[in-house]
Design an enzyme around this catalytic site. Structure first.
Site, PDB file in Angstrom:
ATOM      1  N   GLU A 273      35.536  39.583  81.379  1.00 56.32           N
ATOM      2  CA  GLU A 273      34.367  39.692  82.571  1.00 56.32           C
ATOM      3  C   GLU A 273      33.322  38.809  82.232  1.00 56.32           C
ATOM      4  OE1 GLU A 273      35.085  41.957  84.895  1.00 56.32           O
ATOM      5  OE2 GLU A 273      36.750  43.096  83.904  1.00 56.32           O
ATOM      6  N   CYS A 307      25.459  40.139  86.572  1.00 50.67           N
ATOM      7  CA  CYS A 307      26.666  38.955  86.498  1.00 50.67           C
ATOM      8  C   CYS A 307      26.915  38.912  88.079  1.00 50.67           C
ATOM      9  CB  CYS A 307      27.947  39.468  85.737  1.00 50.67           C
ATOM     10  SG  CYS A 307      28.468  41.290  86.216  1.00 50.67           S
TER      11      CYS A 307
HETATM   12  P1  NAD Z   1      27.106  36.030  75.364  1.00 52.03           P
HETATM   13  O1  NAD Z   1      28.718  35.456  75.855  1.00 52.03           O
HETATM   14  O2  NAD Z   1      26.465  35.102  74.640  1.00 52.03           O
HETATM   15  O3  NAD Z   1      27.296  37.259  74.637  1.00 52.03           O
HETATM   16  C1  NAD Z   1      28.004  38.610  74.976  1.00 52.03           C
HETATM   17  C2  NAD Z   1      28.175  39.451  73.781  1.00 52.03           C
HETATM   18  O4  NAD Z   1      29.375  38.686  72.999  1.00 52.03           O
HETATM   19  C3  NAD Z   1      27.176  39.554  72.629  1.00 52.03           C
HETATM   20  O5  NAD Z   1      27.170  40.892  72.186  1.00 52.03           O
HETATM   21  C4  NAD Z   1      27.300  38.620  71.603  1.00 52.03           C
HETATM   22  O6  NAD Z   1      27.155  38.897  70.164  1.00 52.03           O
HETATM   23  C5  NAD Z   1      28.873  38.496  71.672  1.00 52.03           C
HETATM   24  N1  NAD Z   1      29.562  37.378  71.161  1.00 52.03           N
HETATM   25  C6  NAD Z   1      29.219  36.130  70.938  1.00 52.03           C
HETATM   26  N2  NAD Z   1      30.171  35.419  70.204  1.00 52.03           N
HETATM   27  C7  NAD Z   1      31.315  36.136  70.062  1.00 52.03           C
HETATM   28  C8  NAD Z   1      32.521  36.051  69.203  1.00 52.03           C
HETATM   29  N3  NAD Z   1      32.906  34.971  68.792  1.00 52.03           N
HETATM   30  N4  NAD Z   1      33.349  37.188  69.237  1.00 52.03           N
HETATM   31  C9  NAD Z   1      33.147  38.381  69.788  1.00 52.03           C
HETATM   32  N5  NAD Z   1      31.808  38.610  70.333  1.00 52.03           N
HETATM   33  C10 NAD Z   1      31.122  37.383  70.416  1.00 52.03           C
HETATM   34  O7  NAD Z   1      26.675  36.570  76.834  1.00 52.03           O
HETATM   35  P2  NAD Z   1      25.119  37.106  77.036  1.00 52.03           P
HETATM   36  O8  NAD Z   1      24.210  35.946  77.334  1.00 52.03           O
HETATM   37  O9  NAD Z   1      24.916  38.181  76.178  1.00 52.03           O
HETATM   38  O10 NAD Z   1      25.448  38.022  78.425  1.00 52.03           O
HETATM   39  C11 NAD Z   1      25.082  37.140  79.675  1.00 52.03           C
HETATM   40  C12 NAD Z   1      26.537  36.813  80.441  1.00 52.03           C
HETATM   41  O11 NAD Z   1      27.197  37.770  80.459  1.00 52.03           O
HETATM   42  C13 NAD Z   1      26.184  36.292  81.564  1.00 52.03           C
HETATM   43  O12 NAD Z   1      27.023  34.848  81.917  1.00 52.03           O
HETATM   44  C14 NAD Z   1      26.670  37.234  82.501  1.00 52.03           C
HETATM   45  O13 NAD Z   1      26.959  36.504  84.018  1.00 52.03           O
HETATM   46  C15 NAD Z   1      27.800  37.618  81.843  1.00 52.03           C
HETATM   47  N6  NAD Z   1      28.252  39.087  82.231  1.00 52.03           N
HETATM   48  C16 NAD Z   1      29.359  39.181  83.061  1.00 52.03           C
HETATM   49  C17 NAD Z   1      29.633  40.383  83.473  1.00 52.03           C
HETATM   50  C18 NAD Z   1      31.009  40.708  84.413  1.00 52.03           C
HETATM   51  O14 NAD Z   1      31.408  42.107  84.598  1.00 52.03           O
HETATM   52  N7  NAD Z   1      31.582  39.701  84.739  1.00 52.03           N
HETATM   53  C19 NAD Z   1      28.899  41.475  83.380  1.00 52.03           C
HETATM   54  C20 NAD Z   1      27.481  41.443  82.676  1.00 52.03           C
HETATM   55  C21 NAD Z   1      27.188  40.068  82.332  1.00 52.03           C
END
Ligand code: NAD
Length: 536
Positions: A273, A307
């Site tokens: 997502e 998001c």
């Molecule tokens: P991010 O991708 O930087 O991090 C998300 C999570 O993933 C964090 O907890 C991080 O620690 C973890 N992570 C990072 N690298 C990883 C890896 N290699 N393996 C496993 N986990 C890892 O995103 P963010 O900046 O924290 O969140 C914002 C983003 O999320 C925005 O782009 C937003 O649009 C998106 N988002 C999408 C939805 C949806 O339902 N489509 C909902 C909320 C947020």
């Protein structure tokens, strides 16, 4: 824009919710799965309200890759027993969790605000979503996962059922912007489908997840079935993807791509997502006042850190000026600030990095000629990371804000000549998460939805109508992701399909006393007959 600062009486001298004492904190932090002698440096998330550590000077203990392996092994052992617990008993745990969550909501509302800074109403929407998800899957999950009788190879002689078996251990990785909803909302169906779960808490918002984990224990979930690990994605996150049987990831497109390919290497499934750059279309026949109010809610709700929030507004030229004026007036009327009550409409951004990213998009647009109609500045007088809800006009393709996800309280207005141009612009770019259409002609608006490449299209609502409809799938097309949460797919994805076929009386294939040639001729005659009889 009205300003509301932090009321001192709601906070103690350390400016944290008064009930969050050192003892309560210790009690939450003990739910982190880790070896107390582990060498990983603790996490030190800062509270957006005052820029000081949320978990005090000791920080939040971090797990190591070995801790992840231990957590997955423990969840795997517990899952074997859980998988044979009747669905109705699993559902009772979810319903008890629902009741406790609604009863204790004030605590977790404080925590969500404390860790992430959103307005209290936005935080309450997380309670609403999680409670609805718990109730929905508790009541409907058994039907979603029910065995399916299908016709066998030899109708009447081959009895066939398609059954659903749990994946095993599911890894759930969620971001900081919805620390309760996105963390727990995806865990509930995974558990109800008979899986164990290991969650990686986001490093900004681990306390909310740990609070929910503790509450689930009170609701009666077996202790080892759900573990929470903490730490960087590059070590702890990778170790999790390498150890589990399925990954449910919510976060940025960049990270999602990496997780998807890592999961692909292991041939395990993943739902992803991801990000969005969501459009809102105002048709010439729209109720402009309602469209402006809906746009404000969908653009600035959750401080724009959502998001599915709206970042691009495509307005029919006939109503452009009227809509722009209404939107600017409604934006100016928003109450901005940081309080632990419902007196604020828009809270603070979550982190200094978020503030820098949002300000960079607006500054870049301004420098390249865009007009800031309202907002466009930080408000350090209200809080260290507060930024005003912002409406831009005159945005062009060379500006970052045009196509890149801002993930903050910033919308851009674009004038369009009609539906065809609106749809073309809505579909521009690589994302396809959520969209919104405002029109008095809902039949035409619904038809238009078919031309929009997005996982959800809301008619006469900005974003919440689709996301709040828990019985319908939610997810993205294109760079916005793979798979769906909510609805049937939101639980079935945590299972494998298994076909159980029982052959009765005669075996498949030629009986011993019949030559193969004769058996083939009979088979061919049967095929012709089935075709003639229109058997499916
Ligand atoms: P991010 O991708 O930087 O991090 C998300 C999570 O993933 C964090 O907890 C991080 O620690 C973890 N992570 C990072 N690298 C990883 C890896 N290699 N393996 C496993 N986990 C890892 O995103 P963010 O900046 O924290 O969140 C914002 C983003 O999320 C925005 O782009 C937003 O649009 C998106 N988002 C999408 C939805 C949806 O339902 N489509 C909902 C909320 C947020």
């Amino acid at each position: 824009m009205t300003a509301t600062a932090v009321p001192d009486q709601a906070l103690d001298a350390g400016r944290r919710p008064t009930w969050l004492t050192a003892e309560v904190l210790d009690d939450l932090l003990r739910w982190v799965s880790r070896d107390p002698g582990g060498a990983a440096p603790p996490l030190a998330p800062l509270a957006p309200y005052d820029g000081r550590p949320t978990a005090g000077p000791g920080g939040v203990p971090a797990s190591t890759p070995d801790d992840v392996a231990g957590a997955v092994a423990s969840a795997r052992r517990a899952q074997r027993a859980w998988a044979v617990v009747p669905y109705s008993s699993r559902a009772e745990v979810a319903l008890r969790f629902h009741d406790l969550l609604v009863e204790r909501q004030d605590e977790v509302l404080d925590l969500i605000q404390w860790e992430m800074g959103k307005a209290r109403f936005s935080a309450w929407q997380e309670i609403l979503q999680v409670a609805n998800i718990a109730r929905h899957y508790a009541r409907r999950g058994a039907a979603y996962l029910a065995d399916r009788r299908v016709r066998g190879a030899m109708p009447g002689l081959t009895r066939v059922r398609e059954v659903r078996v749990p994946k095993g251990v599911v890894g759930v990785v969620s971001p900081w912007n919805y620390p309760l909803y996105l963390a727990v909302g995806d865990v509930l169906p995974a558990l109800l489908a008979g899986n164990g779960v290991v969650s990686k808490a986001d490093s900004q918002t681990p306390l909310t997840l740990l609070w929910a984990r503790r509450l689930m224990a009170e609701a009666g979930l077996p202790t080892d079935l759900w573990h929470v690990v903490t730490g960087p994605g590059s070590t702890v996150g990778n170790a999790l993807v390498d150890a589990v049987d399925y990954v449910c990831f919510t976060g940025s497109t960049r990270t999602g791509r990496g997780i998807g390919s890592r999961a692909g290497q292991r041939l395990i499934g993943a739902s992803l997502e991801l990000g969005g750059k969501n459009p809102l279309i105002v048709r010439a026949d729209a109720d402009v006042a309602k469209a402006a109010a809906g746009c404000v809610a969908a653009a600035f709700g959750n401080t724009g850190q959502m998001c599915i929030h709206i970042e691009r507004v495509l307005v029919h030229t006939d109503v452009y000026d009227e809509f722009r004026d209404a939107l600017v007036a409604a934006t100016r009327a928003l109450r901005l600030g940081q309080t632990f009550d419902y007196s604020v409409d828009v809270g603070t951004l979550a982190t200094e990095a978020q503030l820098a990213a949002v300000a960079a998009h607006v500054d870049d647009a301004r420098a390249k000629g865009a007009t800031v109609l309202v907002g466009g500045r930080a408000r350090p007088d209200l809080g260290p990371f507060v930024y005003e809800p912002t409406v831009l006009e005159g945005v062009t393709a060379d500006m970052k804000v045009c196509a890149e996800e801002t993930f903050g309280p910033v919308v851009s207005l674009y004038r369009v000549a009609g539906d065809a141009e609106a749809v073309e612009r809505a579909n521009a770019g690589s994302y396809g998460l959520s969209a919104s259409i405002w029109s008095r002609d809902t039949v035409t608006a619904e038809q238009l939805a078919g031309s929009i490449r997005a996982g959800a299209v809301n008619v006469n609502d900005g974003a919440a109508a689709a996301a709040g409809s828990i019985e319908a799938g939610m997810g993205g097309m294109g760079d916005s992701g793979l798979g769906r949460r909510h609805g049937r797919e939101g639980i079935v994805k945590y299972t494998e399909s298994q076909t159980v076929a029982t052959q009765r009386l005669v075996p498949l294939g030629p009986p011993p006393n019949l030559p193969v040639e004769r058996f083939v001729a009979l088979g061919n005659r049967q095929l012709a007959l089935l075709r003639r009889l229109r058997v499916r």
